[in-house]
Structure formats: structure tokens, C-alpha cells
Design a protein around this motif. Sequence first.
Motif, mmCIF file in Angstrom:
data_model
loop_
_atom_site.group_PDB
_atom_site.id
_atom_site.type_symbol
_atom_site.label_atom_id
_atom_site.label_comp_id
_atom_site.label_asym_id
_atom_site.label_seq_id
_atom_site.Cartn_x
_atom_site.Cartn_y
_atom_site.Cartn_z
ATOM 1 N N GLN A 355 55.282 20.932 29.917
ATOM 2 C CA GLN A 355 53.819 20.951 29.877
ATOM 3 C C GLN A 355 53.252 22.356 29.833
ATOM 4 N N PRO B 2 54.180 12.655 32.628
ATOM 5 C CA PRO B 2 53.163 13.294 33.454
ATOM 6 C C PRO B 2 53.021 12.493 34.745
ATOM 7 N N ASN B 4 50.591 11.175 36.793
ATOM 8 C CA ASN B 4 49.430 10.490 37.346
ATOM 9 C C ASN B 4 49.508 8.974 37.304
ATOM 10 N N THR B 14 45.715 7.072 37.610
ATOM 11 C CA THR B 14 44.395 7.493 38.094
ATOM 12 C C THR B 14 43.962 8.779 37.401
ATOM 13 N N TRP B 15 42.653 8.993 37.396
ATOM 14 C CA TRP B 15 42.091 10.199 36.779
ATOM 15 C C TRP B 15 40.839 10.583 37.558
ATOM 16 N N ARG C 11 51.093 11.795 26.885
ATOM 17 C CA ARG C 11 51.059 10.340 27.082
ATOM 18 C C ARG C 11 49.628 9.856 27.207
ATOM 19 N N ASP C 28 47.387 12.044 29.565
ATOM 20 C CA ASP C 28 48.045 12.796 30.635
ATOM 21 C C ASP C 28 49.117 13.710 30.030
ATOM 22 N N GLY C 29 49.354 14.823 30.695
ATOM 23 C CA GLY C 29 50.376 15.753 30.232
ATOM 24 C C GLY C 29 49.850 16.869 29.343
ATOM 25 N N PRO C 80 44.669 14.753 34.225
ATOM 26 C CA PRO C 80 44.408 13.749 33.184
ATOM 27 C C PRO C 80 42.995 13.825 32.597
#
Lengths: 360, 360, 360, 360
Positions: A355, B2, B4, B14-15, C11, C28-29, C80
Amino acid sequence: MPGNSFGHAFRFTTWGESHGPEIGCVVDGVPPSIVLSEADIQFWLDRRRPGQSKFTTQRREPDTVRIVSGVFEGLTTGTPLSLVIENKDQRARDYSEIADKFRPSHADYTYTAKYGIRDYRGGGRASARETAMRVAAGAVARKVIGDGISVRGALVQIGDHSIDRSAWDWDEVERNPFWCPDVKAAEKWEEMLETVRKDGLSLGAVVEIVATGVPAGLGEPVYDKLDGDLARAMMTINAVKGVEIGAGFGVAAMTGAQNADEMRAGRDKNPVFLSNNAGGVLGGLSTGQDIIVRFAVKPTSSILKPLRTVDIKGEETEIITKGRHDPCVGIRGVPVGEAMMACVIADHTLRHRGQIGLSL
Amino acid sequence: MPGNSFGHAFRFTTWGESHGPEIGCVVDGVPPSIVLSEADIQFWLDRRRPGQSKFTTQRREPDTVRIVSGVFEGLTTGTPLSLVIENKDQRARDYSEIADKFRPSHADYTYTAKYGIRDYRGGGRASARETAMRVAAGAVARKVIGDGISVRGALVQIGDHSIDRSAWDWDEVERNPFWCPDVKAAEKWEEMLETVRKDGLSLGAVVEIVATGVPAGLGEPVYDKLDGDLARAMMTINAVKGVEIGAGFGVAAMTGAQNADEMRAGRDKNPVFLSNNAGGVLGGLSTGQDIIVRFAVKPTSSILKPLRTVDIKGEETEIITKGRHDPCVGIRGVPVGEAMMACVIADHTLRHRGQIGLSL
Amino acid sequence: MPGNSFGHAFRFTTWGESHGPEIGCVVDGVPPSIVLSEADIQFWLDRRRPGQSKFTTQRREPDTVRIVSGVFEGLTTGTPLSLVIENKDQRARDYSEIADKFRPSHADYTYTAKYGIRDYRGGGRASARETAMRVAAGAVARKVIGDGISVRGALVQIGDHSIDRSAWDWDEVERNPFWCPDVKAAEKWEEMLETVRKDGLSLGAVVEIVATGVPAGLGEPVYDKLDGDLARAMMTINAVKGVEIGAGFGVAAMTGAQNADEMRAGRDKNPVFLSNNAGGVLGGLSTGQDIIVRFAVKPTSSILKPLRTVDIKGEETEIITKGRHDPCVGIRGVPVGEAMMACVIADHTLRHRGQIGLSL
Amino acid sequence: MPGNSFGHAFRFTTWGESHGPEIGCVVDGVPPSIVLSEADIQFWLDRRRPGQSKFTTQRREPDTVRIVSGVFEGLTTGTPLSLVIENKDQRARDYSEIADKFRPSHADYTYTAKYGIRDYRGGGRASARETAMRVAAGAVARKVIGDGISVRGALVQIGDHSIDRSAWDWDEVERNPFWCPDVKAAEKWEEMLETVRKDGLSLGAVVEIVATGVPAGLGEPVYDKLDGDLARAMMTINAVKGVEIGAGFGVAAMTGAQNADEMRAGRDKNPVFLSNNAGGVLGGLSTGQDIIVRFAVKPTSSILKPLRTVDIKGEETEIITKGRHDPCVGIRGVPVGEAMMACVIADHTLRHRGQIGLSL
């Protein structure tokens, strides 16, 4: 989804049962061009190997590892490593009684409840034999993270007797059969375990694993936090019932002022912490301090004392374990805990690099 | 990869940040035709909501959840649920000082070390605000696992004062602001926290979560063990530093005979266990007994006492937290821990059904 | 395990139904410190937006995207991204008939067979409306892979009329409502579709996506090959029934000599290929040449002609689609295919960097 | 994240190189208590085995499979299967030339570009030898999905000569060395390949795989659609350049009325479809009709004709492949395609059961 893999970017999958012909693992995601030989892995397996002192199981396994794929002319190729160990000392006859009876505090009943079938020989898949492959994968992980990071473990408690932390000596860890960093505690434990062993009984233990040299920023919040992954890693080791980071359960009795790891300016941009109650992890990310994890290992219930249980027909019975005993299974937990720590760090190193792109 | 998302078959992502316009989560894998309304989720969110007593943060958030997708005419459709909560009480001004200074024992420094950038407002992504979405996902998980399984939590220690376990009363848990099952401990804690709150200080705590009615056989050995997933689930909650199952760290001081949970014949095929040191998990699989998890929550270092730290330029400075305080963040950990337990059980229920095919 | 996520390191997870209040996705990521604004995403959404010519559906959606998390002061934070679009033109009344009847060649029957329940409004989750979020995620992916890599698409066939490849002009793609690179084909298609549109009928199409500037070595053999992921990415777009790379199905009629992409020495260490039958992928890894993917999009069966079908009770009936028609749904497939290509490349860029550590 | 695994609930991971000592795979997630022996797997391996006719590679491999774990007393235990095949006919001397030269249309250059290192012996990890383990995993998958579902494949085109579909005879498939369902086409192909073989050249092919008996509703929208997973599954087979479902690329030239698979009432609740342009998949979910997938296999460029290429130093050279030839590698694609179809169906069967809970 199935449960026999660990890690995401550095990922290993283990297979095999205690009394099958072989056990093994596949390690995928290993960076290419790493120098890797069977001797590199054997070194760590030898440390875990059973039968090395009278205080661990007397099963005799040379645990000779073969690298069957993924290495070409001494270097990793970036393709999957297949690592295999032959089971030599299977002695199926020792385990005949447990085909029908559920050993208390073992997985016999729960495997049967889940699968309706189980390989009862030596605990089958649930045997601590599986941890040999964790150590093998951990040896590869150490190569991935490099010499700049050290991962070391020690036993800090057996039964109700803890070490004197002020006497901690890493060199001592290599000198006694308990991985004990406190020479006096080692003497005391020898005495304690000699009695336990003769009586065919067992004691629990606490293992501590320390990683030094891990750079700040490793981990993936919020569900793949470094400490979350470490907790899972350690809790999945056979017989482990608790995991803590840094001050661990001790934080409950602290005030916020006591627990806060204050910071002062360091020589480079990184701060110097004045304490390490965090155990090297804040917000799920490494702080650059030592990462310190402890886990509690229960005493085995495979003992000479008869225990009440039921058999597969639901009838009440008793069970007593004759033959090979393991007075303190926690001892063998040290190299396994080290391996799991190394695997978690390797996994997060590759994930971080993916990342963020910096070479940590 | 990732970090989350949590869970495999029952999976939520979640975000959102503490001071963004909204926080939310996507829950995927929910079985279809489950009756689900916003009220079902709101009930659990209300239990976690801050600002309900003087002993938790005074941030005022109605935490009103919206179901934006995945429910049609009152039933889940099997497609992803999107759950959203608007942030109302952001008060960015309270947090201006922390833009430049790293709060000790917070994630300020580590997020900066990892990402080179962070949303410093209220802790950004690292804020405990994120746990609201865990509770929302947990409410859905409770629907998935059904009424036959209860998941309840309690606070069993604040500072150095533990409850008297013989006085445990689940009804009492709902009557005091600490989720305390021991009426006398609750009185003592009120006294302790009143002092701490007035002084702008903080204390740690221990939370215990109990799941009753979980059938035997849930979990995926050997790396996705039920206790491994629970350890990860709890350790990823903000401020948690230790997790234990059943007798937990206490097993170290036990003998194998003491620790063994002996079995007698039950009325059906399932055995009756004579104790539960295992905390309901053996070999990573549920035993059918209560699943018992405890976790330690550190005291917040956002206190009135000045703490030594560095700023983003590496200069030494001090920091003191004025304004809203949280004398014991562990209190809010109870509904969050319940939610995570429910999510782990829901995930493993669906995973088990996939491989084994029985309706557990 | 649930199916609403795409990618591993990069993702995204989408949620929402055609006629719900909003649709959205979580990405995400994403690496930190990337300049990202809503305008960056809106640019690509506007290209896909329905109702822009008479040859695509007349649903009127402004498709205004909001970034709800993951960006702070104009930069990605590494946490995210939540992207949300409000559904404006829902017109539920248009779809009342399909509540009870299964539209042929749509997912009505299969969703009912799977879930036992479905949101029938506008196709619910199975609607092509979902592809808006693919385009949004693709806009982020373009930022991740940077300007050095271009991802462009074109329509190369409508009905039985293909373009003249020797007349390919990328500039022309932007000038006609079909993303057609051949000006004469565009004229022909306009004529064809005018008739089809007036008759309330529909035609199929073939889309081609080309990525230029992708360095050699991207992809993860052997199951996450670059072309395997591209095939999945494109096949999951609504109405797609075939995917091919490079010479595609044409390879069957070739000899090994014809198909071989011979190599000569290039100016740097990389070879120059004398042809590109491989479509830029060998052994699942990019060759450094253009990556060329084509996919076939079926004609919609939502037409004015009555079609035989059954209803939810299993009774025979007919169905005819009045109201908004889409004479060639393949047209809107171009920006969606581009987005999916960008997402696959972004994902593999991060994955490659994780294992190999070079900045590709 | 690493690329050597396939599937989610039914998941296999392969390892090994063409000329290593062994190749193998781990199959995880297999339901317990399935009768499984080595003979069950060997049956399918024997169908794929090279060297069975003069029209496939003359490498002589008995391909004898060992089940090393996961089966106890003839039944699967629910724990990982380890399947291993010894490489017997390695003949490393045949491949010495390719250590330095990049074979056109092979993965030699791209593996070097990615990893900086490769096992050049026989293609190393990129060799079609890997597909033996797909067939082994597929044999297990067939056991998981049971006898109610049949998965069969055939070759439908070699070079520019396609079969006459009206002459399709499944029995004929077993009688000729091409898996050809049309007796006349088989004769023609024999003639064509005889010439190609003598000249040391090669031809491409198209394979068709058909699954019958798959219930409606299998698949996970929207990114793990059944057809998306099938497209990935087939595209990752060596030398495949295109995948299509049902009418495939033919849909482009169809009208919506032609393409629509109309429905009539069936004897049970399930409709009868009047055609199958969908190839058994709508909206990513199975319709209950035959699932029909075709894929194109390129001709190998390992031929007697010299081809221009470069070596690892970037110097221009030529390469010519002497020794064992494979005039049509597509032939061996049939059992591999069948295996991948079986694996995809097994995976989705378990995934479906997890979320929905019905025994499909």
C-alpha cells in the motif's frame, strides 16, 4: 474460508495429522531471490524438536524438513514453497484407548461434534505436531524480514512461579531446557518439574515473545491491527488460553498517567518513548519500540491421574494417560510463539510495502 | 488485504472518521428473509451511545442509524446492507491542539509514521467512534444467530477493584451505568470514578463477554479457531491490551488435573462438563458450554495532567487534554465486545453450515 | 466470501439497489497522499451517465458522487474511501409489472431461486445501475496507477457490423455517442440503432479495452493471473457473455508460428515484440505491450416485443417492456470496462509491490 | 493475496515446478465423511495424462497420486487434503537451451521481468504440468458435488475446423484421442494433426465444458458471479486466450428477441427454458439449465520452425524446439477444463449453503 491458512501477503497453509505419513505446509508470497536452504529451516526446527530434554514429550522425531518447491539454485523464485516433514515416531499403539474416549481438555469431543468423524491417532489434526510447520514457516518469515529484526522468546512463568524480570538474561535462555532468562528461576523450575514429571502430572506456563527492530507504522487498522493479528496468531497455538501485549491485563489497574508512554525527541525524527506499556503497538500499528507479547499455556490433561469423561457412545468412563508425558507443554510454545511473531511481521511488512510503497 | 473488514462468510467493512460527515459499514453475506428494521439496530446502538452518564465521554451523538440497502419490505434480501450514521457533534475546535502534537498512548504518532498523513480531528479513523459500526454490525449478527444464542457482557474490574463473582447478577448489569453485575462493586466504582472524573484522570477496566447457547463444533481449525478469531476481534477494539478465554492467564498456575474440564453423561448425546476452564472452546471449536472471553481496556491518556510528548517536527512539548473526558473508556467496551462476539459467532455459524451442511 | 467485493490489495465493495435511496462503494487499500477530489471521480461518472443520447436508457440521473470518508484536506489518508451517489430518478411505477413476472434473460428468476426474495424494483441489486460504482472505483484506480498508464475503451461491433480496424482513430471515440473509433462505422451504427430504437428492439455489441504503459511483470500466477482477473472483471459486468485477450478466440485457427509474438532487441533491456497476439499477457503476467481485452455484451430483452415467460406462481404469461428502452446496452459498457481494467491494474500494482518491492 | 490458490469455501492451493521432485496441492474445506480414495482421483488423472497418444506431448509420467492427509479409514475428515505426485520423467537435458533464451509466447520473459529469477527447467512453475493438480482437485470437487451433477468436456474446434454440432455424441468423446463428439470431425482432425505433427508444428483449439444437473441459484452476485468465476477459472489454464458462456461472442450479432431465453411452465415450480443462449447463467446465478462454457487454446510456439527472440542479456537470437512436441495442447485442456468447472461448482455449492442454508 477454510481455516488452515495464516497470513495474507505472506501466507502459509499447513496440512497433516499427528500420525499420517507426513506433515507439511505451503508458503506463498515469498519474495524472490532470497537465499534459502533446508539448513536455514532445520536450525529453527531443531530448537522446537520434541524429546530433547526429559521435560518435554519423549516422542522421537528427527523432524527433517525437505523443500520440495519454490527454491531454484539456492534462491527463492517467488513461487510457492512446499515444506514437508516425514513422521517417523508414530507409535499408533500408544493411542488405541483414545479412539473411543474423549480426553478432557483435548479436542476429541469438539472435533467429533463438528465433523462427525476424527482421526483419533495422537490427536490427529489437533495435535501439537502441527506446530512444527509453524516453526518451518516462521524460519522462512525470518528470512523475509531480514536480520535487522530479531524475534526472541522466553518462558517467564511455570506453575505459580514467575521469573525475576530484573534478572533477565537473553544468553541464559539458550542455556537451560526451559528457555528461561532467569538462572535462578530455571533452577527452581527444574526442581518443580522433576516432581511433576515423576508423578505423571503437568503444569501451565507463560511465554513471552519480543521483536526488536520493527520499524514504526506496521499494521493495518482497524481489523487487521498488528496486535489483533498477534493475538489471533498466539491464541491459535495449541493450549493457549490468553494473550496480552505490553502491560497487558495490568493496564486495568493503571491510571491514564501511569499507562501513558511519554515521548521525548530522539536522535532522528523518531521519538524516544520513556516506557513501553503499549508493548510496541498503538492504534494497531507498531511504534518502533520492542513488540512484546505474552501468552498463557494450559497444563496438559494427559496425565497419570484418572479423569472422568464419556465415550463416543455417551457412556461415562475414566481415562488415564500412560506412556509419554509432557510435564509442561508451554516449554515447546517458545519457538512456536517466535515463529508466529515472525510470520505476522513478515505478512505486515509485505502488506505495508504494497500500500505505502516504502521499503520499511 | 486492506484492514477494514471483519469476518469471512458474515463480513462487514467499516468506513469513516470521527469528524467526517458520516460513518458507516457494509455488511455482506447476511442470509435472506431475516426480519430487520432500523429499530432492531438502534436498540443496541443506544446502549453504546456516549453521553449517557457522567462516566463516559460527553460527546452528544444521537447515533441514528439508516439502513440504505439490503432490506426490502422489512426483510433482508441477501444483498449487502449499507448502514450509515451521521456525525452530529463534531466540535472540531476541541481538537485543534492535537493537529501538531502526538498524544501519548494514542495512534497519532503511529498513523503519521505509517501513512505520512492523518486526519487529526478527534483521532480520525483511529477514534473509538468507529466502534459504533461494530455495534451496528453486531445487531445484524444477533439476528443471524437467532434468539437461541444470547450474548451478554459485563464490566468485571475497574482500576484495581474487581467484582465479587459470587455476587454476579445479570439483571444488575442493566441497572447501573457500568454494566456491573455486582451491586456492591457498582457502588464502589461510582465512588472511585467520581474522584477520577473530577480530577480529569482515568482508570483501566476488564470486560467479560459471555455467549450462551452456542452449539458444540463451531470454529475452523487450525488458524481460524473460534478462540483465535475472538482474540483478534477483541484485541482490535480501541485500547484493548489483553484477551483471555475461560480460565485465561490463570491456567499457568494450574495443574493439569485442576484445569481439566471433566465430563459426565448428559441427557442427550452431549456430555455435561463439570467445570469450564476452557471457556467453552477446545481445539478452537466450541464445546457447547458458555463461551467466556475477557479483555483488558487501558485507561485513556487524554487527561488533565500534562504529559511529555513531541510534535510533528520532532520538537519536545507537553500536552494536556481539556474539555470532554472519559474517566473509564472500558465502560463503553461492553456493548462493543458483545457485538464482536456476536459477529464472530455469526461468521462461524455460516462457515460451519457451508462445509458441514447441518443446521447447527 | 460474500460476492460484493473486487480486488485484494486495491479492494472495493459495492452496495445498493436500482431504486434504493443511494448506491455506494467502499474503496480500501488506497495509498495515502494521493490528490483526490469529487471532481476527479465525477469526470468519469459523467462519461457513463445514462440519458446522454437517445441510444441509451432515458433514465435521468445526475450521478453526483460524494466522498464521505478517506480524504482529508484534498489527499487520501490511506483509510477507506466511502463513495455515495443518490438515486434521483427512481420512477418505481415503471416497474410494477415485473414484481410478479420473470423477465427473460434477466436475473429475476435466478435471484428468486437463490434468495427466495428479491427487490424487483428496476432489477434491484442486479440492475446495471450498480456499474456506476465500478466507474467510481475505477476513477480512484486511475489515480493509483498514475498518468503513465492509459486505459481506454471503444465499441468495435454492434449487431453484425464490426468496425474497420485500419480506420481506428482514438480521437473519433470521443466524438460520437457510441465510443466508436471508426467514423464510418459510427454512421452506420446510428442508422441501425435508429431503426432498432423506434421498433423498441435491441442489439448486442463488442467492447474493446486497451491499457497502454503497463510495465512487464504484473500479475500473480497461477490462479490470480492478470488475464484471469481481467476475464472475471469483465464477465461480471451486466450482460457480458464472453471475454477474450489479444487474438482471443482467433488463436484456435492459428498455427503456432502465426501466433508466436517474436521478439527483437529493444533500446533498453526490454524486448520489442513483433506482434501482440498475446494481448499483452503471457503466463498470466504483463509483457509490457498493450493489454487488449474484448468482451461481448448481449442485447437487452427488455423490448417492445412480447416474450413468453412465467410468473412467480409458475403460471405461463407474456411480458412486454414499455417505457424507457436501451437499444444497445453495450454502449454503456465502454466506461465500465475501462474502470474494471483500471481496478485490476491498480490491484496488481499494489500486490506486485508488496511481494517484489520494486516500484513498477 | 499470493496467487496460487483457487476457490473460497472449497479452496485448493497448488505448488511445484515442471522439473522439481514433486508437484502437489492442498485442498481445504472439503466436507467430512466423503468416501475418497486415491483411485477416485487417479481415474481423472489418467484421462489427462500426457503421452497417451501421438497427438500430445510424449513426456512419460505415470502421475500416480498420493493422498498424504485429510482421509482417515477411507473417509474425508474435514481437514486439509494433501495430494502429491512425483515427477518421474524430468529429462532436464531437453531444456538446457531455454535457460538463456526467452521462448516466444511462453512465460519465460514475463517471469524474468517479474521475479528477476526463474526455474527455466521445462517452464518451471509456468509449465502445463501444474494442471495435473487442477485435475486432482477437480476429482475431489466431483465427490463434493455428487453424482447428481455431471461435468463433461469436449473439443469442438481444431485449427479452422469445427465440429458439426448436430452430430454431437457424448459417447464418441471417449472413443477418439481428441475428446471429439463428432466422429467425422475426429477423422478430419486426425488427418490434420498427423501433418502438423510430422512437420513439428502446432494448431489451436476450442474446448467446451458442460455441467448438467446444477440447480438454479448458484453463484454470488455481483463480483463472484458464477460466470465470472468460470471465466477466471478457464482463463488461468495455460494457453487459454478467450472464454465464453452460452451463445458467447455470438450474442453481439443477435437481437434481444433472438437472445431471450423464453420460459414456459415446468412440471415442478421451475420453469422450462425454450433455449439456452444464457449458457445456464443469468445475473451471475445458475438457471438450472446446462452450464456451457467454451474456451480457446492457443497453439504452442514450441515448434520445429525457428522463431526470432532475445536472450536474457537482451541479445537477438533464434530458437527452435526439438524433441517432444505437442501438436495441439488444446486436447489436454479438456480434462483440465472439466476439473475447473467442477471446482467452481463445488465452491459455490458450499458458499451457497453457508449463506442460504438449503441443501441445494
